[in-house]
Design an enzyme around this catalytic site. Structure first.
Site, PDB file in Angstrom:
ATOM      1  N   THR A   1      -8.044  -1.749   1.872  1.00 61.51           N
ATOM      2  CA  THR A   1      -7.635  -2.753   0.888  1.00 61.51           C
ATOM      3  C   THR A   1      -8.185  -4.136   1.194  1.00 61.51           C
ATOM      4  OG1 THR A   1      -5.647  -1.468   0.402  1.00 61.51           O
ATOM      5  CG2 THR A   1      -5.675  -3.762  -0.314  1.00 61.51           C
TER       6      THR A   1
ATOM      7  N   ASP B   1      -0.988  -0.100  -4.727  1.00 60.18           N
ATOM      8  CA  ASP B   1      -2.271   0.450  -5.169  1.00 60.18           C
ATOM      9  C   ASP B   1      -2.157   1.898  -5.630  1.00 60.18           C
ATOM     10  OD1 ASP B   1      -1.733   1.293  -2.598  1.00 60.18           O
ATOM     11  OD2 ASP B   1      -3.754   0.961  -1.829  1.00 60.18           O
ATOM     12  N   HIS B   2      -1.148   2.617  -5.126  1.00 62.64           N
ATOM     13  CA  HIS B   2      -0.936   4.016  -5.495  1.00 62.64           C
ATOM     14  C   HIS B   2       0.360   4.487  -4.864  1.00 62.64           C
ATOM     15  CE1 HIS B   2      -2.012   5.001  -1.364  1.00 62.64           C
ATOM     16  NE2 HIS B   2      -3.092   4.253  -1.518  1.00 62.64           N
TER      17      HIS B   2
ATOM     18  N   HIS C   1      -1.421  11.094  -1.104  1.00 60.89           N
ATOM     19  CA  HIS C   1      -1.174  10.149  -2.186  1.00 60.89           C
ATOM     20  C   HIS C   1      -0.673  10.869  -3.431  1.00 60.89           C
ATOM     21  CE1 HIS C   1      -4.200   6.990  -0.422  1.00 60.89           C
ATOM     22  NE2 HIS C   1      -3.232   7.303   0.408  1.00 60.89           N
TER      23      HIS C   1
ATOM     24  N   SER D   1      -7.093   4.376  -1.344  1.00 63.35           N
ATOM     25  CA  SER D   1      -6.944   2.926  -1.246  1.00 63.35           C
ATOM     26  C   SER D   1      -8.258   2.191  -1.457  1.00 63.35           C
ATOM     27  CB  SER D   1      -6.354   2.543   0.118  1.00 63.35           C
ATOM     28  OG  SER D   1      -5.025   2.968   0.217  1.00 63.35           O
TER      29      SER D   1
ATOM     30  N   ASP E   1       2.349   2.779   3.406  1.00 64.69           N
ATOM     31  CA  ASP E   1       1.450   3.931   3.248  1.00 64.69           C
ATOM     32  C   ASP E   1       1.361   4.754   4.529  1.00 64.69           C
ATOM     33  OD1 ASP E   1      -0.878   5.177   1.578  1.00 64.69           O
ATOM     34  OD2 ASP E   1      -1.794   4.726   3.519  1.00 64.69           O
TER      35      ASP E   1
ATOM     36  N   GLU F   1      -1.709  -7.911   2.100  1.00 59.33           N
ATOM     37  CA  GLU F   1      -1.393  -6.489   2.040  1.00 59.33           C
ATOM     38  C   GLU F   1      -0.309  -6.131   3.047  1.00 59.33           C
ATOM     39  OE1 GLU F   1      -3.447  -2.067   2.208  1.00 59.33           O
ATOM     40  OE2 GLU F   1      -3.922  -3.533   3.778  1.00 59.33           O
TER      41      GLU F   1
ATOM     42  N   ASP G   1       0.818  -1.206   0.000  1.00 62.14           N
ATOM     43  CA  ASP G   1       0.000   0.000   0.000  1.00 62.14           C
ATOM     44  C   ASP G   1       0.860   1.267   0.000  1.00 62.14           C
ATOM     45  OD1 ASP G   1      -1.887   2.137   0.936  1.00 62.14           O
ATOM     46  OD2 ASP G   1      -3.236   0.428   1.075  1.00 62.14           O
TER      47      ASP G   1
END
Length: 533
Positions: A131, A318-319, A418, A78, A276, A271, A38
């Protein structure tokens, strides 16, 4: 001629006794391990490689890139990103397992379960976070931890490992008070009073709460491990501060071991949640801790997949988050002469992440120097120490600590939020995805390999507006407790009464409990059910 005839007969008999080429090529099972790191950008992967001093396991399976934007923004959250990778559909921020119109759609995990595969999730965050939630539940708001947790319990997954105990237990009768006589602000629990631990136990799970329990648990078919009220510790902090919590690699290894007992195969989502979390704090030490923790879990997945030979492994983030750069404004003029050690050595002085270090701070701050030293800031000037000492809160202190660490390590950050760049795609095994793809392509590749589709056939229209469905069939339908914490859809026709409880995988047919293949979902307006015609 007689000899030729005999050879022809012999070959025909051999053909009948041997399996066909199609049958021989068909593996006895298929497994997929989807691993999501993440909030991770490319520079932290480079920095983590330098920090470790060797290539990452991820490096060995780099195959392409993934586009991450959501249905409404170039920069996703997310929830939308997880839902895209779970459902194959772009959606809006905060939506969990919902399409962009706000209707629930089946996830690749649910599709695998309905197709006879074993299923599981592993997370270092609460398992109710965005997530893991996106693969196992349906909600219009990612913060609906109570509903998400309830749906997860009633989904009937085979393995669940992570944090999030707070949303499995009923609200305490008496509020918890800290040493200053103040209500503890992090006290959370289920508002509906349901004790989901009892449901987990009665559903046949091995329920484990500590690392030793995970490593030595008996091999029953189902396992639920919950190792923290909220998130599991950063890996750098865990051995010293929370040794009773397992590592991500240990949870991944255990999950694979349990799920691989099935004959058909399994789907597992893993995950590494807290790259993150550290990125939001701009803590490079925490970010490296969690990248390396995730890489260790990838090693476990690849070790299994290489032996098994029927397992697809996909790893992705995811980003992006934080806009970390190796180099900042201070390196404008000398970047050409800076070896890797100039970036890495300040980071290696840290024994704990910034969160781990400040968690040890005494109320009178008498151990501030020790706290700073644990974060690698033991050699401060008088001016630097005074800046730390003058922080008004722990949050401000953490901010000053990470800023100084970034300066010493010549790192830059552009945001605490993000970012919208494409991210790396890592994959291994049969039919693995390659190239630059959309995040929505990931569940399509997985479901094709596992032999089902979420977009055609019965899975495409799985959820139905229950009120409309039963009214069209002559029932009187209402939603009792529409604004309460436990709404129920009631359908009556003659002596027959059907009662569907929100978030449960069953309904009552008069006094008979009838199991469903999925959970009921209520978004505050529409009550969604699955109806098997």
């Amino acid at each position: 001629m007689k000899t030729l005839k005999r050879l022809t007969i012999l070959l025909s008999l051999l053909t009948l006794t041997l399996p066909s080429s199609a049958t021989a090529a068909q593996p006895p099972h298929k497994n997929v391990i989807l691993m999501i790191m993440d909030g991770t950008n490319s520079d932290i992967l480079t920095l983590s490689r330098w920090y470790r001093g060797t290539d990452l396991k991820l490096d060995t399976i780099l195959r392409g890139g993934v586009r991450t934007y959501s249905a409404q923004s170039a920069i996703t959250d997310s929830a939308a990103a997880g839902s895209a990778m779970a459902t194959g559909l772009k959606t809006k921020a905060d939506y969990i397992g919902m399409n962009h119109s706000g209707s629930p759609v089946l996830t690749v995990l649910e599709g695998a379960k309905l197709s006879g595969y074993k299923t599981g999730i592993v997370s270092t965050s609460p398992v109710q976070h965005a997530t893991p939630a996106a693969f196992t539940s349906h909600a219009l708001n990612r913060d609906e931890f109570g509903d998400i947790g309830e749906q997860q319990v009633y989904q009937g997954l085979d393995v669940v490992l992570g944090g999030g105990a707070s949303w499995l237990k009923p609200q305490a009768k008496e509020p918890s008070i800290d040493d200053d006589g103040m209500l503890k602000t992090n006290q959370v629990s289920r508002e509906d009073g349901e004790n989901l631990f009892k449901e987990i136990h009665s559903s046949g799970y091995d329920l484990v709460l500590k690392r030793d329990g995970l490593l030595w648990a008996t091999a029953s078919p189902k396992l639920w491990g919950v190792f923290a009220d909220e998130d599991i510790s950063y890996e750098l902090d865990r051995p010293l501060l929370h040794p009773d919590e397992p590592s991500l690699a240990e949870m991944t290894r255990t999950a694979i071991g349990r799920l691989s007992q099935g004959e058909k195969g399994f789907f597992l989502m893993v995950e590494g949640s807290k790259v993150d979390w550290a990125a939001h704090k701009n803590d490079p030490v925490g970010m490296i801790s969690e990248v390396l923790s995730f890489d260790d879990a990838v090693r476990e997945a690849l070790d299994f997949a290489r032996k098994d030979r029927n397992t697809m492994v996909v790893a992705v983030t995811d980003h992006g988050n934080s806009g970390l750069t190796i180099g900042n404004r201070d390196t404008n003029g000398n970047y050409k002469t800076l070896p890797a050690e100039r970036f890495i050595d300040p980071l290696k002085k840290a024994k704990l992440t910034v969160k781990g270090a400040t968690s040890q701070l005494k109320k009178d701050r008498s151990n501030l120097k020790e706290v700073l030293s644990n974060y690698g800031l033991g050699d401060l000037s008088g001016k630097e120490y005074h800046a730390m000492e003058s922080a008004d809160s722990v949050e401000e202190l953490e901010s000053k600590m990470v800023n100084l660490m970034a300066k010493r390590a010549h790192l830059g950050f552009t945001t605490h939020g993000h970012t919208g760049e494409d991210v790396f795609l890592y994959s291994y095994g049969p039919d693995k995805p390659v190239g630059l793809i959309e995040n929505t392509d990931i569940p399509r590749v997985i479901s094709t390999y596992m032999g089902f589709s979420l977009w055609t056939g019965p899975f495409a229209s799985w959820y139905t507006d229950g009120v409309k469905y039963y009214r069209d069939r002559g029932y009187e339908v209402s939603v009792e407790g529409r604004t309460s914490i436990n709404p129920v859809m009631v359908a009556k026709r003659g002596d027959l009464v059907l009662r569907f409880q929100e978030n449960k995988d069953f309904y009552w047919r008069n006094d008979e409990k009838v199991r469903l293949k999925s959970v009921n979902v209520y978004d505050g307006e529409t009550f969604y059910v699955h109806v098997a015609e």
